[in-house]
Design a protein around this motif. Sequence first.
Motif, PDB file in Angstrom:
ATOM      1  N   UNK A 350      21.443 -26.372  27.882  1.00 16.75           N
ATOM      2  CA  UNK A 350      21.171 -26.814  29.254  1.00 16.75           C
ATOM      3  C   UNK A 350      22.441 -27.058  30.076  1.00 16.75           C
ATOM      4  N   UNK A 351      23.539 -26.404  29.710  1.00 20.82           N
ATOM      5  CA  UNK A 351      24.782 -26.552  30.476  1.00 20.82           C
ATOM      6  C   UNK A 351      24.591 -25.956  31.865  1.00 20.82           C
ATOM      7  N   UNK A 352      24.849 -26.750  32.891  1.00 20.03           N
ATOM      8  CA  UNK A 352      24.659 -26.314  34.258  1.00 20.03           C
ATOM      9  C   UNK A 352      23.348 -26.778  34.861  1.00 20.03           C
ATOM     10  N   UNK A 353      22.453 -27.281  34.008  1.00 17.87           N
ATOM     11  CA  UNK A 353      21.158 -27.791  34.486  1.00 17.87           C
ATOM     12  C   UNK A 353      21.333 -29.148  35.162  1.00 17.87           C
ATOM     13  N   UNK A 354      22.270 -29.958  34.641  1.00 13.85           N
ATOM     14  CA  UNK A 354      22.572 -31.255  35.242  1.00 13.85           C
ATOM     15  C   UNK A 354      21.952 -32.445  34.548  1.00 13.85           C
ATOM     16  N   UNK A 355      21.035 -32.201  33.622  1.00 13.16           N
ATOM     17  CA  UNK A 355      20.325 -33.307  32.970  1.00 13.16           C
ATOM     18  C   UNK A 355      21.256 -34.226  32.184  1.00 13.16           C
ATOM     19  N   UNK A 356      22.183 -33.650  31.421  1.00 12.54           N
ATOM     20  CA  UNK A 356      23.046 -34.460  30.559  1.00 12.54           C
ATOM     21  C   UNK A 356      23.931 -35.425  31.338  1.00 12.54           C
ATOM     22  N   UNK A 357      24.273 -35.054  32.571  1.00 11.80           N
ATOM     23  CA  UNK A 357      25.149 -35.925  33.355  1.00 11.80           C
ATOM     24  C   UNK A 357      24.507 -37.287  33.622  1.00 11.80           C
ATOM     25  N   UNK A 358      23.179 -37.339  33.552  1.00 10.34           N
ATOM     26  CA  UNK A 358      22.469 -38.605  33.766  1.00 10.34           C
ATOM     27  C   UNK A 358      22.776 -39.559  32.621  1.00 10.34           C
ATOM     28  N   UNK A 359      22.719 -39.060  31.384  1.00 11.90           N
ATOM     29  CA  UNK A 359      23.016 -39.909  30.226  1.00 11.90           C
ATOM     30  C   UNK A 359      24.498 -40.275  30.172  1.00 11.90           C
ATOM     31  N   UNK A 360      25.353 -39.293  30.429  1.00 11.91           N
ATOM     32  CA  UNK A 360      26.799 -39.543  30.346  1.00 11.91           C
ATOM     33  C   UNK A 360      27.288 -40.494  31.434  1.00 11.91           C
ATOM     34  N   UNK A 361      26.575 -40.572  32.554  1.00 15.53           N
ATOM     35  CA  UNK A 361      27.025 -41.438  33.647  1.00 15.53           C
ATOM     36  C   UNK A 361      26.932 -42.918  33.285  1.00 15.53           C
ATOM     37  N   UNK A 362      26.198 -43.248  32.216  1.00 13.33           N
ATOM     38  CA  UNK A 362      26.027 -44.653  31.826  1.00 13.33           C
ATOM     39  C   UNK A 362      27.175 -45.174  30.960  1.00 13.33           C
ATOM     40  N   UNK A 363      28.190 -44.355  30.729  1.00 12.86           N
ATOM     41  CA  UNK A 363      29.270 -44.725  29.808  1.00 12.86           C
ATOM     42  C   UNK A 363      30.170 -45.817  30.382  1.00 12.86           C
ATOM     43  N   UNK A 364      30.770 -46.577  29.493  1.00 11.15           N
ATOM     44  CA  UNK A 364      31.758 -47.587  29.887  1.00 11.15           C
ATOM     45  C   UNK A 364      33.128 -46.914  29.948  1.00 11.15           C
ATOM     46  N   UNK A 365      33.579 -46.616  31.131  1.00  9.33           N
ATOM     47  CA  UNK A 365      34.896 -45.995  31.283  1.00  9.33           C
ATOM     48  C   UNK A 365      35.426 -46.202  32.690  1.00  9.33           C
ATOM     49  N   UNK A 366      36.731 -46.146  32.801  1.00  9.02           N
ATOM     50  CA  UNK A 366      37.395 -46.268  34.087  1.00  9.02           C
ATOM     51  C   UNK A 366      37.696 -44.889  34.671  1.00  9.02           C
TER      52      UNK A 366
END
Length: 528
Positions: A350-366
């Motif tokens: 699903x690369x390019x679909x955009x779904x994974x970015x939802x899960x990754x956006x919850x990460x603790x990072x600066x």
Amino acid sequence: MKKYLLSLLTILLPILTFGQEVTDKGLDQRIDEGFGWATGWFVDFIFYQIPFTEDVKVFWVLFPLIIGATYFTIYFKFINFRGFFTSINIVRGKYDDIDQHGAEDTELAMDGDISDTIRDESQEGEVSHFQALTAALSATVGLGNIAGVAIAVSIGGAGATFWMIIAGFLGMASKFVECTLGVKYRDIGEDGTVYGGPMYYLTKGLKAKGLEGLGKVLAVLFAIFVIGGSFGGGNMFQVNQAFQLVENITGGEESFLHGYGWAFGFVMSVLVGIVIIGGIKKIAKVTDKIVPFMVVIYVAASLFVIFANVGMVGDAFAQIFNGAFSPEGIAGGAIGVLIQGFRRAAFSNEAGIGSSSIAHSAVKTKYAASEGMVALLEPFIDTVVVCTMTALVLIITGTLATGGPSNDAEAILMTSGAFGSVISWFPYVLTVAVVLFAFSTMISWSYYGFQGWAYLFGRSKRAEYTYKIVFCIFVIIGAAASLGSVIGFSDAMIFAMMIPNMIGLVLLAPRVKEELVKYMTAIKERKS
């Protein structure tokens, strides 16, 4: 939480009777036909195949996905290869201190970011890099790696595996871009809850480029598509296939579960409900245990089969390489093989679909790019490792010689038989793995769908629990009835997500490059 669980059970119990009636009366077939008539035009559009020759037809959605991935690979100077080991180190926690003591707020504000996304995010987010990766992987590593690969190599031959691997490597660049943007433009609620994904980088990112109207339209479209995708491909299809395999392994029509799909669905819906009520933190706590366990078990079994037939490994790789460029008996020749490999990879990771970015956006990072780097590991694990292992097992055991499967259920049984020819008891393990794959996919997709729901209907608790209750109801319906048109429409919505997402990725790629430079500079300064 107990109150909401009781409410959930109260609403779901009447569905049990409905599920049985649907099976007995054939109401599901009538609903399915009506739904197919109403939505067929959309499904036909998304899955339209461009005819190149009599034997070669290509899904048009593959072109923007593969061309986009190739563009990002070149634009970011092969980040999918040169950033690989850095990504592993980030997951290991080697650079966690950079997130704690990174750039000052003034430095964050110098890149022209819009005011409502400028903040020190070193202590914001809900999950670790590893948890974000496993949450996203749980939505992609699943039935597609088992059933989809069997179908791809049975149609395209062993050579499809080669192009599947190439497409997997290219997809790593697309994941890097979309997940970097997911973190960069995320929203943090007053209670610390993260809201992220394409809805937000399309809205905020394109607003910063003077394209506010376009951004809002694309964001709304994406939100609608991700909600629809979460109910079908991320829910009903998963539980339906899991039930079919469990029913088959326990006796088929003689199974004690035959005709009781609603009961299986009810149990799954309760388990899913218990997890998703806790949000991404609870989901991540489950996936960071299930996903590594599933992948390790599956890869270990694959390696056992491979080494048990070690004398055939050389021939298998020869079939893969020769079949990629000079196939025999494959419709469309080398182009037909390439298309099958690319199709399987694109549909799997699903690369390019955009779904994974939802899960990754919850990460603790600066640093947004830090999670983009982590995300590029996802297609590698999903496609280059797991899908390739499935293909090798099918090729080495000679399972493909028996003829190809006609649907996903048959494909799962074909793969199960391939493992069973070497490990007699493994079909039972694979059945458990498929159920776990389905379960983890459902809980992650529930989060994706909820994020789209919250974007459209607000972030109130009422809106949240309305979505989650409806999601659990669909788990029961999916197990009790075979609604092919409904699931087909949902699958089309998942790939329709690509349209608004890829537009945003191309327009916002320069911002991702800025984030990458910022993060790599921080790593160099740390080393010095």
